[in-house]
Design a protein around this motif. Sequence first.
Motif, PDB file in Angstrom:
ATOM      1  N   ILE A 146       0.832  -1.194   0.000  1.00 30.68           N
ATOM      2  CA  ILE A 146       0.000   0.000   0.000  1.00 30.68           C
ATOM      3  C   ILE A 146       0.872   1.251   0.000  1.00 30.68           C
ATOM      4  O   ILE A 146       1.745   1.408   0.863  1.00 30.68           O
ATOM      5  N   PRO A 147       0.665   2.166  -0.946  1.00 33.82           N
ATOM      6  CA  PRO A 147       1.403   3.432  -0.925  1.00 33.82           C
ATOM      7  C   PRO A 147       1.110   4.205   0.353  1.00 33.82           C
ATOM      8  O   PRO A 147      -0.012   4.187   0.864  1.00 33.82           O
ATOM      9  N   LYS A 148       2.088   4.883   0.860  1.00 37.69           N
ATOM     10  CA  LYS A 148       1.915   5.674   2.075  1.00 37.69           C
ATOM     11  C   LYS A 148       1.552   7.106   1.698  1.00 37.69           C
ATOM     12  O   LYS A 148       2.360   7.841   1.125  1.00 37.69           O
ATOM     13  N   ASN A 149       0.325   7.499   1.984  1.00 34.83           N
ATOM     14  CA  ASN A 149      -0.088   8.881   1.778  1.00 34.83           C
ATOM     15  C   ASN A 149      -1.200   9.206   2.775  1.00 34.83           C
ATOM     16  O   ASN A 149      -1.487   8.416   3.677  1.00 34.83           O
ATOM     17  N   LYS A 150      -1.863  10.340   2.598  1.00 35.18           N
ATOM     18  CA  LYS A 150      -2.857  10.784   3.580  1.00 35.18           C
ATOM     19  C   LYS A 150      -4.109   9.908   3.597  1.00 35.18           C
ATOM     20  O   LYS A 150      -4.935  10.017   4.515  1.00 35.18           O
ATOM     21  N   TYR A 151      -4.261   9.035   2.593  1.00 36.99           N
ATOM     22  CA  TYR A 151      -5.449   8.198   2.527  1.00 36.99           C
ATOM     23  C   TYR A 151      -5.218   6.776   3.029  1.00 36.99           C
ATOM     24  O   TYR A 151      -6.172   6.007   3.163  1.00 36.99           O
ATOM     25  N   THR A 152      -3.994   6.417   3.300  1.00 35.96           N
ATOM     26  CA  THR A 152      -3.670   5.033   3.634  1.00 35.96           C
ATOM     27  C   THR A 152      -4.462   4.527   4.836  1.00 35.96           C
ATOM     28  O   THR A 152      -5.055   3.444   4.798  1.00 35.96           O
ATOM     29  N   GLU A 153      -4.479   5.291   5.913  1.00 38.63           N
ATOM     30  CA  GLU A 153      -5.171   4.861   7.134  1.00 38.63           C
ATOM     31  C   GLU A 153      -6.668   4.688   6.885  1.00 38.63           C
ATOM     32  O   GLU A 153      -7.273   3.703   7.327  1.00 38.63           O
ATOM     33  N   ASP A 154      -7.267   5.633   6.176  1.00 40.00           N
ATOM     34  CA  ASP A 154      -8.693   5.549   5.892  1.00 40.00           C
ATOM     35  C   ASP A 154      -9.009   4.343   5.012  1.00 40.00           C
ATOM     36  O   ASP A 154     -10.009   3.645   5.224  1.00 40.00           O
ATOM     37  N   PHE A 155      -8.156   4.091   4.032  1.00 41.12           N
ATOM     38  CA  PHE A 155      -8.323   2.929   3.151  1.00 41.12           C
ATOM     39  C   PHE A 155      -8.354   1.643   3.956  1.00 41.12           C
ATOM     40  O   PHE A 155      -9.213   0.778   3.738  1.00 41.12           O
ATOM     41  N   LEU A 156      -7.432   1.489   4.899  1.00 45.82           N
ATOM     42  CA  LEU A 156      -7.361   0.277   5.709  1.00 45.82           C
ATOM     43  C   LEU A 156      -8.574   0.156   6.630  1.00 45.82           C
ATOM     44  O   LEU A 156      -9.049  -0.950   6.897  1.00 45.82           O
ATOM     45  N   GLU A 157      -9.087   1.282   7.108  1.00 48.19           N
ATOM     46  CA  GLU A 157     -10.245   1.255   7.997  1.00 48.19           C
ATOM     47  C   GLU A 157     -11.536   0.938   7.248  1.00 48.19           C
ATOM     48  O   GLU A 157     -12.469   0.375   7.825  1.00 48.19           O
TER      49      GLU A 157
END
Length: 217
Positions: A146-157
């Motif tokens: 997974i690319p690390k950016n501002k959306y990564t955490e939300d994507f995983l959630e």
Amino acid sequence: MYQSVNGILIHYEIIGAGKPVVFLHGMCLDLISMKLNYEDSFSKKNGSYQRIYIDIPGMGKSQSFFKVQPSSDYLVELIIEFLNLIKVDNFYLCGHSYGGYLSLGLAYKYPKRVKGLFLTCPVVTANPNKRVTASHINIKNDNFNIPKNKYTEDFLEMNVIINEKSWKKYLNEITVGLENTMLNFLKNFNPIILNTTDSKKNKQLKIGTRIYQFSFC
């Protein structure tokens, strides 16, 4: 296109002709997410259905509002008034997540106008403290990093299946809505539909031969 409803500009798109189907997206999304998931299938129906894609106020390209307390109750009335203004009487509803919740509210309040419901991942209990849900998990089924950016955490959630396909789908359908959502509007927003008789009790809604059980609380 835009339609002014009670001084609020609602952005929408109408495609095709035939039986009206109103599409309501989820919280922090926009009509693009619904078009990407449904338009290809409906476009093959050869004029059977008129698709009405709406940006819910405060999201997408629709205006937000603050003078009236932002709430699901008011959005239900805004949507009905919007449909009145564009001369749509009876219609089908396709709602996703929070859009599914609004669809249930519309069908409950206006049962003679709603001809049918198609709901995906609908919110059936608006108060998150009253929901009974399983613990969220992530399942990785390929070697995708997974690319690390501002959306990564939300994507995983938000996602269970974690792979390149789900990541691309998230970027194409979700991030546009996130960027256009007016966060100040949501901070003042009351998602719970309260303006119903015996609102503390579970509801049964009959559409055609199907019965839906849900709670507005």
